[in-house]
Design a protein around this motif. Sequence first.
Motif, PDB file in Angstrom:
ATOM      1  N   MET A   1      39.709  68.475  39.820  1.00 62.55           N
ATOM      2  CA  MET A   1      40.726  67.503  39.399  1.00 62.55           C
ATOM      3  C   MET A   1      40.188  66.065  39.447  1.00 62.55           C
ATOM      4  SD  MET A   1      43.791  68.713  38.557  1.00 62.55           S
ATOM      5  CE  MET A   1      45.200  67.765  39.124  1.00 62.55           C
ATOM      6  N   ASN A   2      39.132  65.828  40.250  1.00 59.75           N
ATOM      7  CA  ASN A   2      38.598  64.463  40.308  1.00 59.75           C
ATOM      8  C   ASN A   2      37.662  64.162  39.159  1.00 59.75           C
ATOM      9  OD1 ASN A   2      39.951  63.918  42.661  1.00 59.75           O
ATOM     10  ND2 ASN A   2      38.303  64.778  43.937  1.00 59.75           N
ATOM     11  N   GLU A   3      37.203  65.253  38.528  1.00 61.52           N
ATOM     12  CA  GLU A   3      36.245  65.034  37.451  1.00 61.52           C
ATOM     13  C   GLU A   3      36.960  64.631  36.175  1.00 61.52           C
ATOM     14  OE1 GLU A   3      32.792  68.261  38.085  1.00 61.52           O
ATOM     15  OE2 GLU A   3      34.842  69.042  38.061  1.00 61.52           O
ATOM     16  N   THR A   4      36.235  63.878  35.354  1.00 66.63           N
ATOM     17  CA  THR A   4      36.782  63.541  34.043  1.00 66.63           C
ATOM     18  C   THR A   4      36.222  64.560  33.060  1.00 66.63           C
ATOM     19  OG1 THR A   4      36.994  61.234  34.623  1.00 66.63           O
ATOM     20  CG2 THR A   4      36.840  61.729  32.286  1.00 66.63           C
TER      21      THR A   4
ATOM     22  N   HIS B   1      51.879  58.910  32.181  1.00 68.74           N
ATOM     23  CA  HIS B   1      52.507  59.203  30.879  1.00 68.74           C
ATOM     24  C   HIS B   1      51.506  59.723  29.858  1.00 68.74           C
ATOM     25  CE1 HIS B   1      56.093  57.484  32.529  1.00 68.74           C
ATOM     26  NE2 HIS B   1      55.435  56.379  32.838  1.00 68.74           N
ATOM     27  N   SER B   2      50.875  60.810  30.195  1.00 72.24           N
ATOM     28  CA  SER B   2      49.962  61.436  29.239  1.00 72.24           C
ATOM     29  C   SER B   2      50.196  62.935  29.335  1.00 72.24           C
ATOM     30  CB  SER B   2      48.516  61.113  29.592  1.00 72.24           C
ATOM     31  OG  SER B   2      48.167  61.767  30.800  1.00 72.24           O
ATOM     32  N   TYR B   3      49.559  63.695  28.445  1.00 73.65           N
ATOM     33  CA  TYR B   3      49.751  65.158  28.455  1.00 73.65           C
ATOM     34  C   TYR B   3      49.373  65.746  29.810  1.00 73.65           C
ATOM     35  CZ  TYR B   3      49.318  70.046  27.078  1.00 73.65           C
ATOM     36  OH  TYR B   3      49.456  71.412  27.001  1.00 73.65           O
ATOM     37  N   THR B   4      48.209  65.298  30.335  1.00 68.60           N
ATOM     38  CA  THR B   4      47.746  65.854  31.612  1.00 68.60           C
ATOM     39  C   THR B   4      48.364  65.149  32.815  1.00 68.60           C
ATOM     40  OG1 THR B   4      45.905  64.319  31.518  1.00 68.60           O
ATOM     41  CG2 THR B   4      45.470  66.572  30.771  1.00 68.60           C
ATOM     42  N   GLY B   5      48.952  63.986  32.568  1.00 69.10           N
ATOM     43  CA  GLY B   5      49.450  63.186  33.692  1.00 69.10           C
ATOM     44  C   GLY B   5      48.375  62.251  34.234  1.00 69.10           C
ATOM     45  N   GLU B   6      47.166  62.309  33.613  1.00 67.77           N
ATOM     46  CA  GLU B   6      46.060  61.446  34.056  1.00 67.77           C
ATOM     47  C   GLU B   6      45.780  60.394  32.990  1.00 67.77           C
ATOM     48  OE1 GLU B   6      43.452  65.067  36.035  1.00 67.77           O
ATOM     49  OE2 GLU B   6      43.083  64.503  33.962  1.00 67.77           O
ATOM     50  N   ASP B   7      44.922  59.411  33.333  1.00 68.81           N
ATOM     51  CA  ASP B   7      44.425  58.507  32.291  1.00 68.81           C
ATOM     52  C   ASP B   7      43.685  59.374  31.290  1.00 68.81           C
ATOM     53  OD1 ASP B   7      45.369  56.231  33.418  1.00 68.81           O
ATOM     54  OD2 ASP B   7      43.431  55.481  34.138  1.00 68.81           O
ATOM     55  N   SER B   8      43.948  59.161  30.004  1.00 70.59           N
ATOM     56  CA  SER B   8      43.220  59.971  29.046  1.00 70.59           C
ATOM     57  C   SER B   8      43.105  59.284  27.699  1.00 70.59           C
ATOM     58  CB  SER B   8      43.850  61.357  28.904  1.00 70.59           C
ATOM     59  OG  SER B   8      45.193  61.224  28.579  1.00 70.59           O
TER      60      SER B   8
ATOM     61  N   GLY C   1      41.039  62.186  32.845  1.00 73.12           N
ATOM     62  CA  GLY C   1      40.576  62.021  34.226  1.00 73.12           C
ATOM     63  C   GLY C   1      40.485  60.545  34.571  1.00 73.12           C
ATOM     64  N   VAL C   2      40.337  60.255  35.833  1.00 73.83           N
ATOM     65  CA  VAL C   2      40.359  58.846  36.275  1.00 73.83           C
ATOM     66  C   VAL C   2      39.350  57.952  35.568  1.00 73.83           C
ATOM     67  CG1 VAL C   2      41.404  58.584  38.563  1.00 73.83           C
ATOM     68  CG2 VAL C   2      39.249  59.810  38.342  1.00 73.83           C
ATOM     69  N   GLN C   3      38.196  58.522  35.227  1.00 74.52           N
ATOM     70  CA  GLN C   3      37.152  57.654  34.653  1.00 74.52           C
ATOM     71  C   GLN C   3      37.157  57.633  33.129  1.00 74.52           C
ATOM     72  OE1 GLN C   3      33.673  59.292  36.835  1.00 74.52           O
ATOM     73  NE2 GLN C   3      33.228  57.103  37.036  1.00 74.52           N
ATOM     74  N   SER C   4      38.177  58.227  32.519  1.00 71.72           N
ATOM     75  CA  SER C   4      38.193  58.362  31.053  1.00 71.72           C
ATOM     76  C   SER C   4      37.821  57.069  30.330  1.00 71.72           C
ATOM     77  CB  SER C   4      39.576  58.787  30.572  1.00 71.72           C
ATOM     78  OG  SER C   4      39.897  60.037  31.058  1.00 71.72           O
ATOM     79  N   LEU C   5      38.550  56.006  30.661  1.00 71.52           N
ATOM     80  CA  LEU C   5      38.396  54.779  29.867  1.00 71.52           C
ATOM     81  C   LEU C   5      37.100  54.055  30.214  1.00 71.52           C
ATOM     82  CD1 LEU C   5      42.152  53.828  29.914  1.00 71.52           C
ATOM     83  CD2 LEU C   5      40.845  54.911  28.090  1.00 71.52           C
ATOM     84  N   GLU C   6      36.686  54.192  31.448  1.00 68.15           N
ATOM     85  CA  GLU C   6      35.431  53.585  31.880  1.00 68.15           C
ATOM     86  C   GLU C   6      34.259  54.247  31.134  1.00 68.15           C
ATOM     87  OE1 GLU C   6      35.404  53.714  36.145  1.00 68.15           O
ATOM     88  OE2 GLU C   6      33.235  53.355  36.129  1.00 68.15           O
ATOM     89  N   ILE C   7      34.275  55.564  31.125  1.00 66.34           N
ATOM     90  CA  ILE C   7      33.181  56.291  30.450  1.00 66.34           C
ATOM     91  C   ILE C   7      33.200  56.012  28.953  1.00 66.34           C
ATOM     92  CG2 ILE C   7      32.312  58.598  29.854  1.00 66.34           C
ATOM     93  CD1 ILE C   7      33.257  59.549  32.633  1.00 66.34           C
TER      94      ILE C   7
END
Length: 456
Positions: free
Chosen positions: A1-4, A79-86, A23-29
């Motif tokens: 779950m921590n992985e993007t 507010h996304s499909y997964t509930g994570e940043d995406s 995942g948390v790093q979506s936008l950064e990556i």
Amino acid sequence: MNETICALATAPGGALGIIRISGVQSLEILSKIFSKDLTSALPNTIHYGHIFSSTAPAGSPSDPEVLDEVLVSVFRAPHSYTGEDSAEISCHGSRYILNKVLELLVMHGCRMAGPGEYTMRAYLNGKMDLTQAEAVADLIASSNAATHSLAISQLRGGISSELSHLREKLLKLTSLLELELDFSDHEDLEFADRTELSILTKEIDKRITTLTLSFESGQAIKQGIPVAIVGKTNVGKSTLLNRLLHEDRAIVSDIHGTTRDTIEDTIDINGITFRFIDTAGIRQTTDEVEQIGINRTYSAIEKARIILWIVDQEPSHEELSKICLYAENKKLIVIRNKIDKSENKPFTLVKIPLIEISAKHGQGVSDLEQAIYLAADIPDTSDGEVIITNARHYDALLRAHQSMTRVLSGLESDLSGDLLSEDLRDVLSVLSEITGAEITPNEILGNIFTHFCVGK
Ligand SMILES: Nc1nc2c(ncn2[C@@H]2O[C@H](COP(=O)(O)OP(=O)(O)OP(=O)(O)O)[C@@H](O)[C@H]2O)c(=O)[nH]1
Ligand SMILES: [Mg+2]
């Protein structure tokens, strides 16, 4: 779950291809390969820009290292499909581009997603329960109006709300029983009497039973309703199959015993898939191969839900009783075929639907299709009727029913309240198992989500 995670969400070969990242790093990556910094992008925004194939994006859009011109949709937790940043990258549909973008994302820290991993995250992040997650796979697989309507109603919480009603009633029953347990030494207190508890138990069990019974319809809708076309040789069974399919699927001839093996194909009538099975004509034979075919006719009858029994003249009393015997517990439609032939005389039947057609020329065939559709007797999901289509739900409901039967007989034989409430707690836990409200073992989750496509 921590992985993007990242994956291609669309089937290859289209004009566009969509790559999903979550995942948390979506936008950064993503910002490392995109022409704009998206780390502080607002939720639900779309960004036009370029994906660069080199690690250090150089200035202008005409730069030779531009891989593609894309649109990026940004979603923010929760507010996304997964509930994570995406994010979703809409690229041109070239295999080369799509593979390259995935490669770049992995190079910068994403992991390739497994099947159903986005939906599993949505479930684990509380965006949907398990029945809704399963409905996502059904929705993607839906191929006609009926399977679509079942999947949509499940996705919108049809089963979940049905189960939550049941849960409320079960809790009421449990609390009434436990009240009896806690205060049984207070003689002056009045408890719900056991007849009342039996009534409530029966009511709950009836609902559970209705749900388990709906599984047969659910399966039939998902896999196509089996319809056996049977009758004596030469009555026009294969001609009818071809007419229904609008193609020359089976060999037609005036030689008796033309069809040897069963022939199967599907058509949709009013949004429901029917699986028609043309069979070898039934007659006495000494031909070994033909006899094998006739045996297959009988097993097709057994597996069918609807039987189309074709005749080209009034059936004898003997044939009629044979028809009724084989069609026991099934929907039966008798068809008088070859109405275009003058020697074929009309007749009536008592209590058995009779449709008159000419399979060769088409008269009456649309009436027959309507009769077949009605005989399928598919419950209407648009008025809120819940139909169980999933074997996991069915299996759990059967267990719930078994526990409820024990509760009922316990109530009737005056079994002590603590034994009864143990069974009731089992039922509650089985219901939670269906929606995944209780901790679901990884093995079960794995089983559910491996059937998904990658990217969903
Ligand atoms: N006139 C007329 N002939 C028909 C009609 N339906 C079928 N036939 C003819 O009846 C003969 C037998 O048709 P089939 O469809 O092969 O019959 P079947 O029941 O599949 O026969 P088996 O496979 O031998 O059991 C063919 O010559 C068809 O053209 C009809 O509605 N009208
Ligand atoms: Mg035939």
